[in-house]
Design an enzyme around this catalytic site. Structure first.
Site, PDB file in Angstrom:
ATOM      1  N   ARG A  43       0.801  -1.220   0.000  1.00 46.35           N
ATOM      2  CA  ARG A  43       0.000   0.000   0.000  1.00 46.35           C
ATOM      3  C   ARG A  43       0.837   1.274   0.000  1.00 46.35           C
ATOM      4  O   ARG A  43       0.381   2.313  -0.485  1.00 46.35           O
ATOM      5  CB  ARG A  43      -0.942   0.000   1.209  1.00 46.35           C
ATOM      6  CG  ARG A  43      -2.005  -1.070   1.103  1.00 46.35           C
ATOM      7  CD  ARG A  43      -3.123  -0.834   2.061  1.00 46.35           C
ATOM      8  NE  ARG A  43      -4.204  -1.783   1.849  1.00 46.35           N
ATOM      9  CZ  ARG A  43      -5.354  -1.748   2.500  1.00 46.35           C
ATOM     10  NH1 ARG A  43      -5.565  -0.801   3.389  1.00 46.35           N
ATOM     11  NH2 ARG A  43      -6.292  -2.642   2.260  1.00 46.35           N
ATOM     12  N   ASP A 149     -15.313   9.664   7.946  1.00 41.93           N
ATOM     13  CA  ASP A 149     -14.247   8.696   7.778  1.00 41.93           C
ATOM     14  C   ASP A 149     -12.921   9.401   8.034  1.00 41.93           C
ATOM     15  O   ASP A 149     -12.823  10.632   7.918  1.00 41.93           O
ATOM     16  CB  ASP A 149     -14.261   8.087   6.372  1.00 41.93           C
ATOM     17  CG  ASP A 149     -13.575   6.720   6.328  1.00 41.93           C
ATOM     18  OD1 ASP A 149     -14.280   5.704   6.332  1.00 41.93           O
ATOM     19  OD2 ASP A 149     -12.325   6.675   6.318  1.00 41.93           O
TER      20      ASP A 149
END
Length: 280
Positions: A43, A149
């Site tokens: 990632r 979020d």
């Protein structure tokens, strides 16, 4: 301690991983187990490549020295954002069949409903909630959904409300017709949620570990597949903070693999990872 792997584009060590997961935990409270070693590499490799580094150690130093420029990119990269429309269908059935009829009676005087989708990811959950509410609440009621979020990238995608057609494969034909616009030309393989849904949702960036700006009560809260990333102490603290924003009798929905069992909270399980606040 170096981890030998000739297939890796960048040198990546256990020390690098430990530094990065500690930083992630300090900021977000999320626990990162040892088996996420490769996930962190995959990632963050894009960031390492983009910044022109050859070793993760250089990226760690850069992150430490330039938090204002890089920290948001780092958190966005390592945060998991797996979701779908009407995921865990039984929760939405409970909302429409049980919860909303009760709220329509209880909130008749003010004619308003307030909902929080905490950890909303790319928006499928709050849009599913918006559909459920608009279809089952009179049009003269005031409906607002707060969708938050930690990841600013997924929030941008959520606010835009554009999805590949394969993301809506599980949605009924009636819902597709009523709530989605099909793209054309270059966007032929995409759909966009209709403005009526976007108009009642407020997308905001929020770190659950920090101060919350919300002051009023919510009628119910969805916080699904969020608690799973935290240790026991943090789960308990979060659940109690959610309780502070719910009146007695209101519900908290959590993910199918999560539980408040043996945590000191004012919630009681009523089934299918749905909890009701039963004491103040």
């Amino acid at each position: 301690m170096a981890v030998k792997d000739k297939a890796r584009e960048f040198e990546y060590t256990l020390d690098d991983f430990n530094f990065l997961r500690k930083l992630s935990n300090q900021h977000s409270g999320i626990q990162v187990p040892d088996d996420k070693f490769d996930m962190f590499y995959s990632r963050l490799s894009k960031r390492v490549r983009l910044l022109g580094f050859s070793r993760f150690k250089e990226y760690c130093s850069y992150l430490q020295d330039h938090p204002d420029q890089e920290f948001t990119e780092f958190i966005n990269a390592v945060t998991t954002n797996l979701t779908s429309f009407f995921r865990e269908k039984h929760h939405f059935e409970y909302v429409t069949q049980k919860l909303l009829p009760e709220l329509l009676k209880k909130n008749q005087a003010q004619k308003q409903i307030r909902v929080w989708s905490a950890g909303c990811s790319t928006g499928e959950e709050p849009y599913s909630l918006a559909i459920s509410l608009i279809e089952n609440v009179p049009s003269d009621w005031d409906i607002k959904i707060l969708a938050t979020d930690l990841d600013t990238n997924v929030l941008s995608a959520a606010a835009e409300g554009v999805y590949p057609v394969d993301r809506i494969a599980s949605i009924s034909e009636a819902h597709l017709h009523n709530w989605f616009q099909k793209g054309s030309g270059a966007h032929a393989h995409k759909v966009r949620v209709k403005p009526q849904l976007r108009d009642i949702i407020y997308f905001k960036q929020l770190n659950l570990m920090q101060e919350w700006p919300m002051k009023g009560y919510f009628d119910f809260i969805f916080c699904r597949n969020v608690l799973i990333y935290f240790d026991r102490t943090t789960k308990e603290r979060l659940a109690n903070r959610y309780a502070g924003l719910l009146r007695e009798g209101s519900c908290l929905f959590i993910g199918h693999s999560e539980s408040l069992h043996q945590l000191d909270t004012p919630f009681s399980l009523i089934g299918n990872t749905i909890y009701k606040k039963t004491r103040v």
